[in-house]
Motif scaffolding. Structure first.
Motif, PDB file in Angstrom:
ATOM      1  N   ASN A   1     -14.786 -14.177 -12.824  1.00 15.10           N
ATOM      2  CA  ASN A   1     -13.771 -15.094 -13.001  1.00 15.10           C
ATOM      3  C   ASN A   1     -12.908 -15.404 -11.776  1.00 15.10           C
ATOM      4  O   ASN A   1     -12.273 -14.410 -11.332  1.00 15.10           O
ATOM      5  N   PRO A   2     -12.676 -16.558 -11.259  1.00 14.94           N
ATOM      6  CA  PRO A   2     -11.939 -16.843 -10.107  1.00 14.94           C
ATOM      7  C   PRO A   2     -10.429 -16.466 -10.188  1.00 14.94           C
ATOM      8  O   PRO A   2      -9.886 -16.259  -9.228  1.00 14.94           O
ATOM      9  N   GLN A   3      -9.978 -16.080 -11.401  1.00 13.90           N
ATOM     10  CA  GLN A   3      -8.413 -15.989 -11.345  1.00 13.90           C
ATOM     11  C   GLN A   3      -8.269 -14.396 -11.425  1.00 13.90           C
ATOM     12  O   GLN A   3      -7.294 -13.904 -10.998  1.00 13.90           O
ATOM     13  N   TRP A   4      -9.337 -13.669 -11.328  1.00 14.76           N
ATOM     14  CA  TRP A   4      -9.326 -12.187 -11.137  1.00 14.76           C
ATOM     15  C   TRP A   4      -9.077 -11.996  -9.709  1.00 14.76           C
ATOM     16  O   TRP A   4      -9.893 -12.154  -8.917  1.00 14.76           O
ATOM     17  N   LYS A   5      -8.437 -10.907  -9.423  1.00 20.89           N
ATOM     18  CA  LYS A   5      -8.149 -10.662  -8.145  1.00 20.89           C
ATOM     19  C   LYS A   5      -8.700  -9.072  -7.842  1.00 20.89           C
ATOM     20  O   LYS A   5      -8.920  -8.869  -6.451  1.00 20.89           O
ATOM     21  N   VAL A   6      -8.796  -8.339  -8.826  1.00 22.94           N
ATOM     22  CA  VAL A   6      -9.067  -6.776  -8.636  1.00 22.94           C
ATOM     23  C   VAL A   6     -10.107  -6.525  -9.722  1.00 22.94           C
ATOM     24  O   VAL A   6      -9.971  -6.799 -10.974  1.00 22.94           O
ATOM     25  N   GLU A   7     -11.024  -5.665  -9.491  1.00 27.89           N
ATOM     26  CA  GLU A   7     -11.811  -5.107 -10.603  1.00 27.89           C
ATOM     27  C   GLU A   7     -11.967  -3.517  -9.925  1.00 27.89           C
ATOM     28  O   GLU A   7     -12.310  -3.351  -8.809  1.00 27.89           O
ATOM     29  N   ILE A   8     -11.904  -2.591 -11.069  1.00 30.17           N
ATOM     30  CA  ILE A   8     -12.018  -1.092 -10.732  1.00 30.17           C
ATOM     31  C   ILE A   8     -12.997  -0.410 -11.619  1.00 30.17           C
ATOM     32  O   ILE A   8     -13.047  -0.733 -12.940  1.00 30.17           O
ATOM     33  N   THR A   9     -13.821   0.338 -11.113  1.00 28.03           N
ATOM     34  CA  THR A   9     -14.852   1.291 -12.095  1.00 28.03           C
ATOM     35  C   THR A   9     -14.492   2.483 -11.296  1.00 28.03           C
ATOM     36  O   THR A   9     -14.131   2.859 -10.250  1.00 28.03           O
ATOM     37  N   GLY A  10     -15.212   3.460 -12.024  1.00 29.91           N
ATOM     38  CA  GLY A  10     -15.278   4.775 -11.680  1.00 29.91           C
ATOM     39  C   GLY A  10     -16.028   5.886 -12.593  1.00 29.91           C
ATOM     40  O   GLY A  10     -16.456   5.616 -13.495  1.00 29.91           O
TER      41      GLY A  10
END
Length: 116
Positions: free
Chosen positions: A102-111
């Motif tokens: 999504n172009p509105q998302w600035k950050v994604e985090i996984t772990g």
């Protein structure tokens, strides 16, 4: 092998517990209108909830991957990260820039965390 899925959605689980580990799906902000700092805080709160549902907390995190749509948002992301981080239990972390779905998302985090 015992497998437990948490926060299942149509295409994925928010987290999967197996083999003594908790694998987090890529988490994105519920409110995509927030800036990078706000999105990061939102995502970290989601991670707290997933880990709590798994019976643990952020101190069990072993490794975290942060994906930024724009690497120039790293300082804003780090402000939220630094507020949230337990300094006595810092996970290994990497941060990269990559386009997000999504172009509105600035950050994604996984772990990955250690299961209780």
């Amino acid at each position: 092998m015992d497998i437990r899925r948490i926060a299942e959605e149509e295409r994925l689980s928010g987290a999967v517990i197996s083999g003594g580990f908790i694998f987090l799906a890529g988490q994105v902000a519920d409110d995509a209108s927030l800036d990078a700092e706000g999105q990061t805080a939102d995502i970290l709160a989601q991670i707290d909830t997933l880990l709590e549902d798994a019976g643990t907390d952020k101190r069990a995190l072993l490794s975290v991957q942060v994906i930024l749509a724009d690497i120039n948002d790293a300082p804003a992301m780090n402000r939220a990260w630094d507020t949230w981080l337990d300094r006595s239990a810092k996970p290994a972390r990497m941060t990269i820039q990559a386009p997000l779905v999504n172009p509105q998302w600035k950050v994604e985090i996984t772990g990955i965390a250690r299961a209780p």
